[in-house]
Structures are given as structure tokens and as C-alpha cells.
Enzyme design. Sequence first.
Site, PDB file in Angstrom:
ATOM      1  N   HIS A 133      15.580 -13.262  -2.239  1.00 50.54           N
ATOM      2  CA  HIS A 133      15.283 -14.231  -3.303  1.00 50.54           C
ATOM      3  C   HIS A 133      15.288 -13.578  -4.691  1.00 50.54           C
ATOM      4  O   HIS A 133      14.806 -14.161  -5.647  1.00 50.54           O
ATOM      5  CB  HIS A 133      13.940 -14.909  -3.032  1.00 50.54           C
ATOM      6  CG  HIS A 133      13.935 -15.686  -1.750  1.00 50.54           C
ATOM      7  ND1 HIS A 133      14.625 -16.859  -1.588  1.00 50.54           N
ATOM      8  CD2 HIS A 133      13.362 -15.423  -0.546  1.00 50.54           C
ATOM      9  CE1 HIS A 133      14.462 -17.306  -0.345  1.00 50.54           C
ATOM     10  NE2 HIS A 133      13.700 -16.438   0.305  1.00 50.54           N
TER      11      HIS A 133
ATOM     12  N   GLU B 153       0.837  -1.200   0.000  1.00 48.15           N
ATOM     13  CA  GLU B 153       0.000   0.000   0.000  1.00 48.15           C
ATOM     14  C   GLU B 153       0.879   1.259   0.000  1.00 48.15           C
ATOM     15  O   GLU B 153       0.587   2.240  -0.695  1.00 48.15           O
ATOM     16  CB  GLU B 153      -0.948  -0.041   1.210  1.00 48.15           C
ATOM     17  CG  GLU B 153      -1.605   1.277   1.598  1.00 48.15           C
ATOM     18  CD  GLU B 153      -2.347   1.977   0.477  1.00 48.15           C
ATOM     19  OE1 GLU B 153      -2.549   1.376  -0.589  1.00 48.15           O
ATOM     20  OE2 GLU B 153      -2.690   3.156   0.651  1.00 48.15           O
TER      21      GLU B 153
ATOM     22  N   GLU C  95       1.463   6.810  -6.896  1.00 48.35           N
ATOM     23  CA  GLU C  95       0.377   7.564  -7.532  1.00 48.35           C
ATOM     24  C   GLU C  95       0.504   9.070  -7.393  1.00 48.35           C
ATOM     25  O   GLU C  95       0.057   9.794  -8.268  1.00 48.35           O
ATOM     26  CB  GLU C  95      -1.008   7.057  -7.104  1.00 48.35           C
ATOM     27  CG  GLU C  95      -1.367   7.288  -5.680  1.00 48.35           C
ATOM     28  CD  GLU C  95      -2.716   6.665  -5.332  1.00 48.35           C
ATOM     29  OE1 GLU C  95      -3.591   6.550  -6.185  1.00 48.35           O
ATOM     30  OE2 GLU C  95      -2.884   6.296  -4.154  1.00 48.35           O
TER      31      GLU C  95
END
Length: 594
Positions: A495, A472, A479
Site C-alpha cells: 500500500h 520493536e 538505536e
Amino acid sequence: MPMCGIFTYYGQKNTAPNIVIEGLKKLEYRGYDSWGIAYKTDEGLEIYKETGKIGDVKIKDLDLEHSNIAIGHSRWATHGGVNKKNAHPHFTENKEIALVHNGIFENYLEIKKYLQKKGHTFKSDTDTEVIAHLIEEHAKTHNFEDSVKLATKEIEGRYAIVVLSKDEDTVIAARKGSPLIIGVGETKGEYFIASDIPAFLKHTKKVIYLDDNQMITIKDKTAKFFDMEKVEEVEKRIIEIDWDEESAEKGDFPHFMIKEITEQKDTLQRAINQTPETIEKIAKAIEKAKGTYFVGCGTAGKVGMVGEYLFAKIAKKHTNFTFGSEFSNYKNFLTKDTLMIAISQSGETADTLEAIEVAQEKGVKVAAIVNVESSTMARIADIVIPIKAGPEKAVASTKATTSQLAVLTLIAYACDGGVNIGKQQLINTAGQINDMLNPRYEKHIMDIAKKIKNVESMYIIGRGANYPIALEAAIKLQEVSYIHAEGFAGGELKHGPIALISENTPVIALVANDDTKREIISNATEIKARGGYIIGVAPEYNEIFDFWIKVPDVGVTSPIVNIIPIQILAYQLAVLRKNDPDKPRNLAKSVTVK
Ligand code: F6R
């Protein structure tokens, strides 16, 4: 295929075009690529369109005539570029019909071809223009009202439309899947039609909710309602709402986004204040359900993901999260014993509504955690849990997010038989947020905003319930700041993504004082060893932090407090980078397209 804002005035005042422009300004958060109005004069229909934001328009600079019927539209473009010809209202060759539309007309190409064969010519690339011509085609053999009814029968998809005809002092509006609310004016025979209530709050607090497949015809100062499925007239109730205009305005704040961030001092408290019956109802439904799905999109989706963690931890219950747009993939597992918990600020997000449709077809019970109580979602759900955050105008969701998180936390506690413990925990969190949100805190975050304002990329890491919060956080930063930002589960970096870290890459570590703390700190340490610049959002200082943003130590409600400094940081980066935080490029508040 716009999502957009619609505003209409019908009444005695002869300044309808101005009233519509003012109303559209309040709907600009729904789309701001272009705007336009159509209004009736003695000569017929006048149409005025412009590209750009309607908020910048000064009415006195426009040469508009007097009229007491006008429709208008503020557009968020999907099909057809941002230019005047694609702006609404759309109209037919001789300006017989003018129309504004919010939604998706899926079969428009087919109908366009059919109409072209009949001699219609089109000026724009939009689906909306086709509706205007379709109505005109039917008007060759039917009256205006029946022509609109016939045209709507042929539209596959979602729509909210308002139509004017050159020959009649009549306004017709209809909806299926996109919002339209009627404002009933103070003087008899005065009506407003808008995509959202704040647009006409200045004029009236009396509203009529138009339902799906309903049409309103305003003629001779009277409104009549028609159910297009039952093919009969319907009576509608006028409801007096208690919203105040001020809560929908910016006040002394430079932007809605910072106003709404600051409002979190109060909104959390309101969210917690649910009736015991509501909480009991949803807790029982979860207990009874064989399979519970959280569904939402974007930020609301991330809240749903946090829900999975909260339910695992607090209620010790397995739940599933799915994005609205992905939900139909699971339809083979849905039965009448399944429960869907839809999460949405607007209650109008097409992907989430579509998921609800899929679920309801299978007999699934639907609960909605929504902010806009008049929304489609609130009206079609079996259980509604209003978050009561008040109008959220900035495109980037802030106060609705933390309110949704608070409501989910409360429900998780209720499912564990501890609603009062949950309430107490949230009241404590709300109090701490009240203390945290002050100018000194904002100034401290501004120091880091100034430092990183020109970076190309940044990353956010979190573990447990703070992993979805990292996702989030990335949405917030992307944005409004337009900086490339990505969120990761702390343990996942090694990873693969850790290869992205180089000297001074900013990485925000979201730390909670719980069983994830040690590991997230060691993930941050791994990043620091590769040159990363660590911004710690944490209740306690740690020596690996290059910059520390302190948050209150609130235990299980850490997702609520950890997202707030990121909201502030995203806002400040937007301002420093000269972006409009309330209306970020390419976005719109209410995503009513799939
Ligand atoms: C981002 C944001 C969007 C919305 C998403 C769903 O800040 O606001 O990602 O969360 O479009 O919208 P609602 O909550 O209205 O269903």
C-alpha cells in the site's frame, strides 16, 4: 531538564568525592552527556564538572580534596546544550547552595524572571540553576531546611533533588515523580542517596525508599524524613534487598547489551515463576474490567501491542494498546471499571507515569508489569507483576522485553483458564532459547551483520503478533546501529512502502509457524521480486530467503524467539560500526521527561 543519575555520599569516610564518582559510573546508563560533583571542605563548597562520559574518568587524574559529604550527577541534556556550564551541580553566585536535579521544572522561566528582578544572575540555560537560587532566596529569611521545603512547593513538574549548603554539614534531598533511593551504610551515620540501587550496592544492601513528596535531611549523623504534603515528620522502614552486585556488573562480557541478551537463557524462566496469587489477581481484574488498556513507551509499548494480539488469540478478549504519551486522549472513556496494564522496565518513564496519573484520577485500577520493583510505578500501582529480569543496564532493552512478553503470555493463558498450559508453553520456549543462544548462533548472525553493516536503510516485516515485533526490531536496529530501519505489517507494504525497495535492500521477514506464515512468505516474495534481499527469521527454511536465521518452532510464543536474533544483529552492527551499544547517542535508559 535532565533525566540523569544522582549519587550522594554522607559519612565518616573522607573520600566522598571519589565514592560519588564511582557511584555515578554505575548510573551512567541514565545519562552520559556530562557529569559533575560538589563537595564540602572547610572553606565551603568545591565544584567540579566535565563534559563527556564519567565512565572514562580516572580518579587519580583529578585533583580532588578530602571531604566526607559530596553530591554528584551524570546528565542527559534536554534544555541547554552539552557543555560545562549546563552540567550539574548548579550553584548560586557565591557558592552558597549547590544542587543536583533529575526531572522537569515546568514553571522555571517564570521563577527565573522573578529571581532576576530580585538581583539573581544565572550562568546556565538550565531549570536546575533556578532551584538553587530559589532556595538561596528563601534562605534570606528561613533556615536551610525550610528554604528547601518552600522552594519545592513552588516547583511545578517532576523532580528529585539533592542540595548542599556552604554553611552546614547537612544534605537535603526531596522527590516528586523522579526516583531517589537511600542506602543506609554499615557504619552509623553513613548514607548514600542515588537514582537507582546498583549505584550503592557495593556499600550496602539496606535501603529506604523515599516516596513522592518526601524529603530527607541528613544532619549530625542522623536521617530525618518529612512528608511535604502532610507537613509532618514520618518514620521510614529500612528494607534489606537481595540483589547481588555481580548481576549489576558486566563480568567477562564486552558490553552490558550482549550480557543481557545472553541472560535471556535464565530470565524467561524467572519471569514465568510468578506466584499463583499474582496471576489470579490480574486475571480476575481483567475479567471484571470493562475495558483494558495496555500502556507503555518505546520497546515496552511494542510489548503492549503484542499484548493486544496475544489476548485476542489466547484469551479471546478485546484489549487496547496506547503509548503512554497518547493515553490522555482516551480519558473520556475511562471509568472506575477500566483496567490499565502499564508495562515498563524502569518503572520511571514519565510518559507512562503521567498516563497512570490520568487513569487514577478517573478511578481506573492500575496493574504494572515492571522490572524495577522499587520504582515509582511499582509503588503507585494497585497490582504489581514483577518480571524479575535483574538490573538491565544497556540502554537498549533486551531481557526485560522478552520477560514482559512472557508475563503477558502467561496472563493471557490465565484469562482463558489455562495458566498451566501457558506455563508449559513458556518453559518449553525458555528451554529452546537456552539451546539457541550459543557462540555458533552468534557467529552465523555476524555473517549477515558484516554483509549489511554499511547499508543506508533496512526494513522488517511481520504479521499478527510479529507485526509489533517488527516495530520493536526496528527500534533495536535504529538505536544502537544508527542504520535507518523501519518495521511494517507485512500486508501494508504493497500500500505504499514497497516503493522504498530497490536492488539489495535488506528486508527481514519475521515468520511464525502459524496462520500468518503463508501470507508473510508471500509478502517477502513480493519484496524479493523488486530486488529486496530477504533475511528470513523463521523456524523453517524457505527458498525465497537469501539468508536464513533459524529460530525454534514455538507457536504462540514466536514473538519471544523472533526478537532475540534481531537483538544480536543490532548489537553486532553497533560493534562493527564502532558505536557504543550500551550508551547509544542521544539516548538514556530511564526517560523521565515528557
Ligand atoms: C528501547 C528502550 C526504550 C524503552 C522506553 C520505555 O530499547 O529501551 O524504548 O522501552 O524508553 O522505558 P521503560 O520500559 O523503562 O518504561
